[in-house]
Design a protein around this motif. Structure first.
Motif, mmCIF file in Angstrom:
data_model
loop_
_atom_site.group_PDB
_atom_site.id
_atom_site.type_symbol
_atom_site.label_atom_id
_atom_site.label_comp_id
_atom_site.label_asym_id
_atom_site.label_seq_id
_atom_site.Cartn_x
_atom_site.Cartn_y
_atom_site.Cartn_z
ATOM 1 N N UNK A 127 0.834 -1.200 0.000
ATOM 2 C CA UNK A 127 0.000 0.000 0.000
ATOM 3 C C UNK A 127 0.869 1.251 0.000
ATOM 4 N N UNK A 128 0.525 2.180 -0.883
ATOM 5 C CA UNK A 128 1.249 3.448 -0.976
ATOM 6 C C UNK A 128 0.550 4.477 -0.091
ATOM 7 N N UNK A 129 1.302 5.007 0.870
ATOM 8 C CA UNK A 129 0.723 5.877 1.894
ATOM 9 C C UNK A 129 1.223 7.316 1.739
ATOM 10 N N UNK A 130 0.302 8.250 1.922
ATOM 11 C CA UNK A 130 0.624 9.675 1.970
ATOM 12 C C UNK A 130 0.407 10.168 3.393
ATOM 13 N N UNK A 131 1.451 10.730 4.005
ATOM 14 C CA UNK A 131 1.349 11.311 5.344
ATOM 15 C C UNK A 131 1.109 12.806 5.218
ATOM 16 N N UNK A 132 0.044 13.287 5.860
ATOM 17 C CA UNK A 132 -0.278 14.719 5.812
ATOM 18 C C UNK A 132 -0.259 15.257 7.238
ATOM 19 N N UNK A 133 0.803 15.957 7.559
ATOM 20 C CA UNK A 133 1.060 16.426 8.934
ATOM 21 C C UNK A 133 2.011 17.618 8.846
ATOM 22 N N UNK A 134 1.682 18.724 9.539
ATOM 23 C CA UNK A 134 2.498 19.925 9.398
ATOM 24 C C UNK A 134 3.796 19.890 10.205
ATOM 25 N N UNK A 146 8.822 16.383 12.293
ATOM 26 C CA UNK A 146 9.308 15.355 13.218
ATOM 27 C C UNK A 146 8.231 14.307 13.490
ATOM 28 N N UNK A 147 6.978 14.721 13.485
ATOM 29 C CA UNK A 147 5.869 13.773 13.664
ATOM 30 C C UNK A 147 5.749 12.879 12.434
ATOM 31 N N UNK A 148 5.880 13.477 11.247
ATOM 32 C CA UNK A 148 5.840 12.688 10.015
ATOM 33 C C UNK A 148 6.931 11.621 10.012
ATOM 34 N N UNK A 149 8.120 12.014 10.440
ATOM 35 C CA UNK A 149 9.240 11.067 10.466
ATOM 36 C C UNK A 149 8.940 9.898 11.401
ATOM 37 N N UNK A 150 8.382 10.227 12.561
ATOM 38 C CA UNK A 150 8.045 9.176 13.521
ATOM 39 C C UNK A 150 6.979 8.235 12.982
ATOM 40 N N UNK A 151 5.946 8.800 12.344
ATOM 41 C CA UNK A 151 4.877 7.977 11.777
ATOM 42 C C UNK A 151 5.412 7.087 10.658
ATOM 43 N N UNK A 200 3.165 15.418 3.021
ATOM 44 C CA UNK A 200 2.660 16.771 2.800
ATOM 45 C C UNK A 200 2.506 17.460 4.142
ATOM 46 N N UNK A 201 2.615 18.787 4.136
ATOM 47 C CA UNK A 201 2.508 19.533 5.388
ATOM 48 C C UNK A 201 1.148 20.202 5.565
ATOM 49 N N UNK A 202 0.262 20.048 4.567
ATOM 50 C CA UNK A 202 -1.101 20.569 4.689
ATOM 51 C C UNK A 202 -1.999 19.924 3.643
ATOM 52 N N UNK A 203 -3.302 20.193 3.745
ATOM 53 C CA UNK A 203 -4.253 19.558 2.849
ATOM 54 C C UNK A 203 -4.073 19.933 1.395
ATOM 55 N N UNK A 224 -4.053 11.605 7.863
ATOM 56 C CA UNK A 224 -4.268 13.048 7.829
ATOM 57 C C UNK A 224 -4.435 13.659 9.217
ATOM 58 N N UNK A 225 -3.664 14.718 9.474
ATOM 59 C CA UNK A 225 -3.874 15.520 10.674
ATOM 60 C C UNK A 225 -5.090 16.419 10.445
ATOM 61 N N UNK A 226 -5.617 17.024 11.508
ATOM 62 C CA UNK A 226 -6.770 17.920 11.376
ATOM 63 C C UNK A 226 -6.326 19.367 11.267
ATOM 64 N N UNK A 227 -5.649 19.864 12.287
ATOM 65 C CA UNK A 227 -5.252 21.271 12.321
ATOM 66 C C UNK A 227 -3.932 21.475 11.576
#
Length: 209
Positions: free
Chosen positions: A2-9, A12-17, A33-36, A53-56
């Motif tokens: 599965x190809x995953x896209x991480x969306x988090x601003x 360091x959180x993206x790296x951990x995930x 990505x750092x935003x929607x 996807x993060x919310x804020x």
């Protein structure tokens, strides 16, 4: 895989995930990505199976991005992962078509399980969030009646979808093939005019099925 896209601003959180998710050989974080708005640009160029996807976030938040992504790429699975245990966020995310809502307090095993659940058609909601969201749905919509005719088999499948079961789990419980379950699900979605199984799960709860 599965190809995953991480969306988090937060990088360091993206790296951990990414480290957590790629412990599983079936999961590969191909884009970040750092935003929607950035997420939508990536989806326009690349094939993605799953979005975490993060919310804020700045520029475009996760709820708005979820709405747009689900409209343009309905097959893409979206898991909302947020710090905020807010039932309004959860209800809005599910309304926009998200396939799950998980808090960042979840452990790594639960995170990977959530990916598998969403990709197999399940609906993942963090226990703490579900405890607040489901009673609200029941209180607000419990008196609604089903406005379309569903056969006993279709009602059974709808009920199990409302419980968050995957197609395989439904097939095992009702002694059906996965193909038969998928066919019934397609019929139910057509009858109810709903877009996907996430909306159907909410429909099942609202109508006390």
């Amino acid at each position: 895989m599965w190809k995953v896209l991480l969306v988090e601003d937060q990088a360091i959180v993206r790296q951990g995930l990414k480290v957590i998710l790629e412990q599983d050989e079936d999961i590969k974080v191909t884009h970040e990505a750092s935003n929607g708005a950035e997420a939508i640009e990536i989806l326009q160029k690349y094939s993605i199976d799953f979005v975490m996807m993060d919310v804020r976030m700045p520029v475009m938040n996760g709820l708005e991005a979820t709405r747009i992504i689900k409209k343009q790429w309905p097959a893409v699975k979206i898991l909302i992962l947020t710090t905020f245990n807010d039932d309004e966020y959860a209800m809005q995310a599910l309304k926009e078509g998200a396939n799950g809502f998980l808090l960042k307090t979840a452990d790594s095993g639960k995170l990977i399980d959530a990916v598998y659940s969403c990709m197999s058609g399940g609906l993942t909601i963090h226990d703490e969030v579900a405890a607040k969201v489901l009673p609200r749905l029941l209180r607000r919509e419990k008196k609604e009646t089903v406005s379309v005719y569903l056969s006993p088999r279709e009602l059974s499948i709808t009920k199990l979808i409302g419980e968050g079961k995957t197609n395989k789990e439904i097939a095992d419980e009702l002694y059906l093939s996965i193909g038969t379950v998928k066919n019934h699900l397609t019929q139910v979605l057509q009858k109810t005019g709903l877009r996907d199984r996430t909306q159907l799960a909410i429909y099942a709860v609202k109508h006390d099925i």
